[in-house]
Design a protein around this motif. Sequence first.
Motif, short mmCIF file in Angstrom:
data_model
loop_
_atom_site.label_atom_id
_atom_site.label_comp_id
_atom_site.label_asym_id
_atom_site.label_seq_id
_atom_site.Cartn_x
_atom_site.Cartn_y
_atom_site.Cartn_z
N VAL A 46 30.08 49.94 45.06
CA VAL A 46 30.74 51.23 45.26
C VAL A 46 29.67 52.32 45.22
N ARG A 47 29.70 53.20 46.22
CA ARG A 47 28.82 54.37 46.25
C ARG A 47 29.71 55.59 46.36
N THR A 48 29.46 56.58 45.52
CA THR A 48 30.29 57.78 45.51
C THR A 48 29.41 59.02 45.68
N SER A 49 29.81 59.89 46.61
CA SER A 49 29.11 61.16 46.81
C SER A 49 30.03 62.28 46.33
N ASP A 50 29.71 63.51 46.65
CA ASP A 50 30.54 64.65 46.25
C ASP A 50 31.86 64.72 47.00
N PHE A 51 31.95 64.04 48.14
CA PHE A 51 33.14 64.18 48.97
C PHE A 51 33.74 62.87 49.47
N ASP A 52 33.12 61.72 49.18
CA ASP A 52 33.74 60.45 49.57
C ASP A 52 33.24 59.32 48.67
N THR A 53 33.95 58.19 48.76
CA THR A 53 33.56 56.99 48.04
C THR A 53 33.54 55.84 49.05
N VAL A 54 32.54 54.97 48.93
CA VAL A 54 32.41 53.84 49.85
C VAL A 54 32.56 52.56 49.03
N PHE A 55 33.49 51.71 49.46
CA PHE A 55 33.78 50.42 48.84
C PHE A 55 33.23 49.37 49.79
N PHE A 56 32.30 48.50 49.30
CA PHE A 56 31.62 47.57 50.20
C PHE A 56 31.53 46.18 49.58
N VAL A 57 31.89 45.16 50.38
CA VAL A 57 31.73 43.75 50.01
C VAL A 57 30.99 43.08 51.16
N ARG A 58 29.87 42.41 50.84
CA ARG A 58 29.04 41.80 51.89
C ARG A 58 29.77 40.68 52.64
N GLN A 59 30.38 39.75 51.89
CA GLN A 59 31.14 38.67 52.51
C GLN A 59 32.45 38.52 51.76
N ALA A 60 33.54 38.78 52.46
CA ALA A 60 34.85 38.70 51.84
C ALA A 60 35.18 37.24 51.50
N ALA A 61 35.76 37.06 50.33
CA ALA A 61 36.23 35.74 49.89
C ALA A 61 37.72 35.86 49.60
N ARG A 62 38.38 34.72 49.50
CA ARG A 62 39.82 34.73 49.22
C ARG A 62 40.11 35.44 47.89
N SER A 63 39.17 35.37 46.95
CA SER A 63 39.37 36.02 45.64
C SER A 63 39.34 37.55 45.75
N ASP A 64 38.89 38.09 46.88
CA ASP A 64 38.88 39.54 47.08
C ASP A 64 40.25 40.07 47.49
N SER A 65 41.18 39.15 47.78
CA SER A 65 42.53 39.57 48.16
C SER A 65 43.21 40.25 46.98
N GLY A 66 44.09 41.16 47.28
CA GLY A 66 44.87 41.81 46.23
C GLY A 66 44.94 43.31 46.43
N GLU A 67 45.51 43.97 45.45
CA GLU A 67 45.67 45.42 45.50
C GLU A 67 44.56 46.09 44.71
N TYR A 68 43.90 47.04 45.36
CA TYR A 68 42.87 47.83 44.72
C TYR A 68 43.42 49.23 44.49
N GLU A 69 42.99 49.84 43.41
CA GLU A 69 43.47 51.19 43.11
C GLU A 69 42.28 52.13 42.96
N LEU A 70 42.37 53.27 43.63
CA LEU A 70 41.36 54.31 43.54
C LEU A 70 41.97 55.50 42.79
N THR A 71 41.26 55.95 41.75
CA THR A 71 41.72 57.08 40.96
C THR A 71 40.63 58.14 40.97
N VAL A 72 41.01 59.40 41.24
CA VAL A 72 40.08 60.52 41.13
C VAL A 72 40.68 61.51 40.14
N GLN A 73 39.86 61.92 39.17
CA GLN A 73 40.35 62.87 38.16
C GLN A 73 39.21 63.77 37.69
N ILE A 74 39.58 64.94 37.24
CA ILE A 74 38.60 65.89 36.72
C ILE A 74 38.69 65.83 35.20
#
Length: 136
Positions: free
Chosen positions: A108-136
Motif C-alpha cells: 500500500v502506498r498513500t499520498s496526500d490525495f490517493d492510496t494505491v493497493f497493489f498485489v504482484r500476483q493474485a492468489a485465491r487467498s486474496d479473495s474477500g472483502e477489503y475495507e478502506l478507512t480514512v479518518q482525521i
Amino acid sequence: EDWVPANTEPIERCGFTVKNLPTGAKILFRVVAVNIAGRSEPASLFQPVTIREIVQQPKIRLPRHLRQTYILKVGEHINLVIPFQGKPRPQVVWTKGGAPLDPNRVHVRTSDFDTVFFVRQAARSDSGEYELTVQI
C-alpha cells in the motif's frame, strides 16, 4: 503596525476569505464599507485571530468501476488507485475481514490525495472483502 489590504476590489456579499495566511499566526483584521455615501471608518477586532488550517471532512472518492465486485484471475496483478480528500491529511487504514493486511502479500502506498493497493500476483487467498478507512 502596517495594514496590508487583503482585497482591493469591492464585493457585494457580507463575507470574504483571505487565503494563503501562515498557520499559527495571530493577525488583526479591520474592515471598511464602501457605498454611495463613501468609505466608512475602519472597524477593527479587539483581539487578533489565530490562523488555523481549514478542516475538511475525509471522503473516499471511489471510482465507478470499483463500485461493484472486482474479479481477477489467479496470477494477475491487482493495482487499485483510490482517491480521497480531507484536511489535514487523513490517516488511511486498509483491512481485510477486520484484520490488518499481510505486508508480504499486499503493498500500500498513500499520498496526500490517493492510496494505491497493489498485489504482484493474485492468489485465491486474496479473495474477500477489503475495507478502506480514512479518518482525521
